[in-house]
Design an enzyme around this catalytic site. Structure first.
Site, short mmCIF file in Angstrom:
data_model
loop_
_atom_site.label_atom_id
_atom_site.label_comp_id
_atom_site.label_asym_id
_atom_site.label_seq_id
_atom_site.Cartn_x
_atom_site.Cartn_y
_atom_site.Cartn_z
N ARG A 28 0.86 -1.18 0.00
CA ARG A 28 0.00 0.00 0.00
C ARG A 28 0.90 1.23 0.00
O ARG A 28 2.12 1.12 0.13
CB ARG A 28 -1.00 0.02 1.18
CG ARG A 28 -0.67 -0.80 2.38
CD ARG A 28 0.44 -0.23 3.22
NE ARG A 28 0.22 1.17 3.53
CZ ARG A 28 1.17 2.03 3.74
NH1 ARG A 28 2.44 1.68 3.66
NH2 ARG A 28 0.90 3.29 4.03
N ALA A 52 0.77 5.07 -2.30
CA ALA A 52 0.60 5.36 -3.72
C ALA A 52 1.82 5.00 -4.58
O ALA A 52 1.69 4.33 -5.60
CB ALA A 52 0.23 6.84 -3.90
N ARG A 104 -7.43 -0.53 -6.98
CA ARG A 104 -7.58 0.57 -6.03
C ARG A 104 -7.92 1.83 -6.82
O ARG A 104 -7.17 2.21 -7.71
CB ARG A 104 -6.30 0.81 -5.22
CG ARG A 104 -5.77 -0.35 -4.39
CD ARG A 104 -6.55 -0.61 -3.11
NE ARG A 104 -6.68 0.51 -2.21
CZ ARG A 104 -5.80 0.87 -1.27
NH1 ARG A 104 -4.67 0.22 -1.14
NH2 ARG A 104 -6.07 1.89 -0.45
N GLN A 123 -2.04 2.16 10.23
CA GLN A 123 -0.75 2.15 9.52
C GLN A 123 0.30 2.97 10.25
O GLN A 123 1.50 2.71 10.11
CB GLN A 123 -0.91 2.68 8.09
CG GLN A 123 -1.76 1.80 7.20
CD GLN A 123 -3.17 2.37 7.04
OE1 GLN A 123 -3.74 2.89 7.98
NE2 GLN A 123 -3.72 2.26 5.84
N ASP A 138 -2.03 10.64 -1.82
CA ASP A 138 -2.37 9.61 -2.79
C ASP A 138 -2.78 10.21 -4.13
O ASP A 138 -2.68 9.55 -5.16
CB ASP A 138 -3.51 8.73 -2.25
CG ASP A 138 -3.03 7.83 -1.13
OD1 ASP A 138 -2.61 6.70 -1.42
OD2 ASP A 138 -3.04 8.26 0.04
N ASN A 192 -5.49 12.24 0.83
CA ASN A 192 -4.60 11.38 1.60
C ASN A 192 -5.46 10.55 2.56
O ASN A 192 -6.69 10.66 2.59
CB ASN A 192 -3.57 12.23 2.35
CG ASN A 192 -2.44 11.39 2.93
OD1 ASN A 192 -1.85 10.57 2.23
ND2 ASN A 192 -2.13 11.57 4.19
N LYS A 193 -4.80 9.74 3.35
CA LYS A 193 -5.49 8.85 4.28
C LYS A 193 -6.51 9.62 5.13
O LYS A 193 -6.27 10.74 5.54
CB LYS A 193 -4.47 8.16 5.18
CG LYS A 193 -5.06 7.20 6.20
CD LYS A 193 -5.88 6.10 5.55
CE LYS A 193 -5.08 5.23 4.62
NZ LYS A 193 -5.87 4.13 4.02
#
Length: 358
Positions: free
Chosen positions: A53, A55, A90, A202, A243, A253-254
């Site tokens: 995982r 990007a 994804r 993460q 990402d 992003n996350k």
């Protein structure tokens, strides 16, 4: 970077020529396990199930996935199918489509009998390029940390990061962590506050693992503690990954990144995004157009961990029957971003500045 004192990258060709090897990130930090990807299906599963995982790493893995497909069948039909299968794994990280477009465009005009070796060479080229990009991001970000260190008068620079934008999310160095590792090598005292990053944790499982292996001083905090630390003057700057970055500078992003950026603005803490130019998506005018991946609700209602007997288990943390929403990403508006750290330098999160990077 290091695992158990040995230099590692996140993906590499199998020395026996059987495929490509990755680290299974779903088992970290408790188990360091290598997984051999032998074919297209293996590569697609590794991306979709998040064995890999981040990007940049997703993009490189996809390129190797095409190479594995070409080893089995170098035809035009097989090339087209490989690109489509991998593209569907994804939806949010633009590096996936970026890498597939490049390797597909490189192989398409080539005679079929040359595609196998050429595909592996091109995938390795993308991997090497990723390492160089991240090292350059680190150098440009180092200047920001050095400036913060001067203001601190020798006291450690306190950096907040979110999720894992480290070397495990790339091939090596990482994006948000590259400036940290460069600063460590330069002898600048620093301390990293690591968000746990629910629901997949993460930050707790990967970023904390990385920093510990590299002997970077760090502290794990719950996701909701970042704003509190900023209010009390305990954070000097924030560095997050990305990402996808829209043409106007909006950053995807996350999930949870947006809230950190809001807290940073409210407390006059610089909020930087570190990402290679390949993460820019000039085709999207603004962040609201970015497709946001909605992941399984079980990631929210269950949590994995290490049991007392040493077994990695998953336990339910919500009542039976309670539904959950699980958007994997959010969008931070450009107005909240102090700057974007790329391999070409630190630029403003604006349409004009980003257009100059294309």
């Amino acid at each position: 970077m290091l695992i158990n004192g040995a230099s590692r990258t996140a993906i590499w060709p199998d020395p026996n020529g059987e495929g490509v090897v990755i680290l299974d990130q779903t088992r970290l930090p408790h188990v360091v396990a290598e997984v051999l990807l032998r074919d297209l299906a293996d590569a697609a599963r590794a991306i979709k199930d998040m064995l890999v995982r981040g990007a940049p790493l997703i993009g490189v893995t996809a390129a190797y996935g095409v190479a594995l497909a070409m080893r089995a069948d170098p035809s035009d039909a097989a090339l087209g199918r490989a690109v489509e299968v991998l593209r569907a794994t994804r939806p949010t990280a633009v590096n996936l489509a970026w890498a597939l477009q490049r390797i597909g465009g490189f192989l398409q005009p080539m005679p079929e009998d040359l595609r196998r070796d050429a595909a592996f060479a091109f995938a390795k080229h993308l991997a090497d390029k990723d390492i160089a990009c991240n090292a350059a991001i680190g150098e440009h970000g180092l200047a920001l940390i050095r400036a913060a260190a001067e203001k601190r008068g020798g006291a450690p620079v306190r950096i907040l990061t979110h999720c894992n934008a480290g070397w495990l999310a790339t091939v090596d160095w990482g994006t948000a962590t590259a400036p940290v590792y460069k600063a460590q090598a330069a002898g600048i005292p620093l301390h990293v506050f690591v968000d746990e990053t629910r629901p997949r944790n993460q930050g707790a499982s990967l970023t904390a693992f990385e920093l510990g292996q590299q002997r970077v001083p760090h502290t794990l905090i719950v996701d909701n503690a970042g704003g509190h630390l900023m209010q009390h003057g305990e954070i000097d700057l924030c560095i997050a990954g990305a990402d996808r970055i829209a043409a106007n500078g909006d950053v995807c992003n996350k999930i949870g990144t947006y809230l950190k950026a809001l807290a940073a603005q409210d407390n006059d803490v610089p909020f930087y995004v570190a990402a290679p130019v390949s993460t820019l998506d000039p085709a999207l005018a603004e962040g609201r157009q970015i497709p946001i991946e909605e992941r399984a609700q079980e990631e929210v209602t269950f949590m994995p961990g290490l049991a007392a007997n040493g077994e990695v288990i998953s336990v339910r943390i919500a009542p039976q029957g309670t539904p959950a929403r699980n958007p994997g990403f959010d969008v931070t508006p450009a107005r909240l971003v102090s700057g974007i750290i790329t391999e070409k330098g630190v630029v403003a999160a604006s349409r004009e500045a980003l257009a100059g990077l294309a």
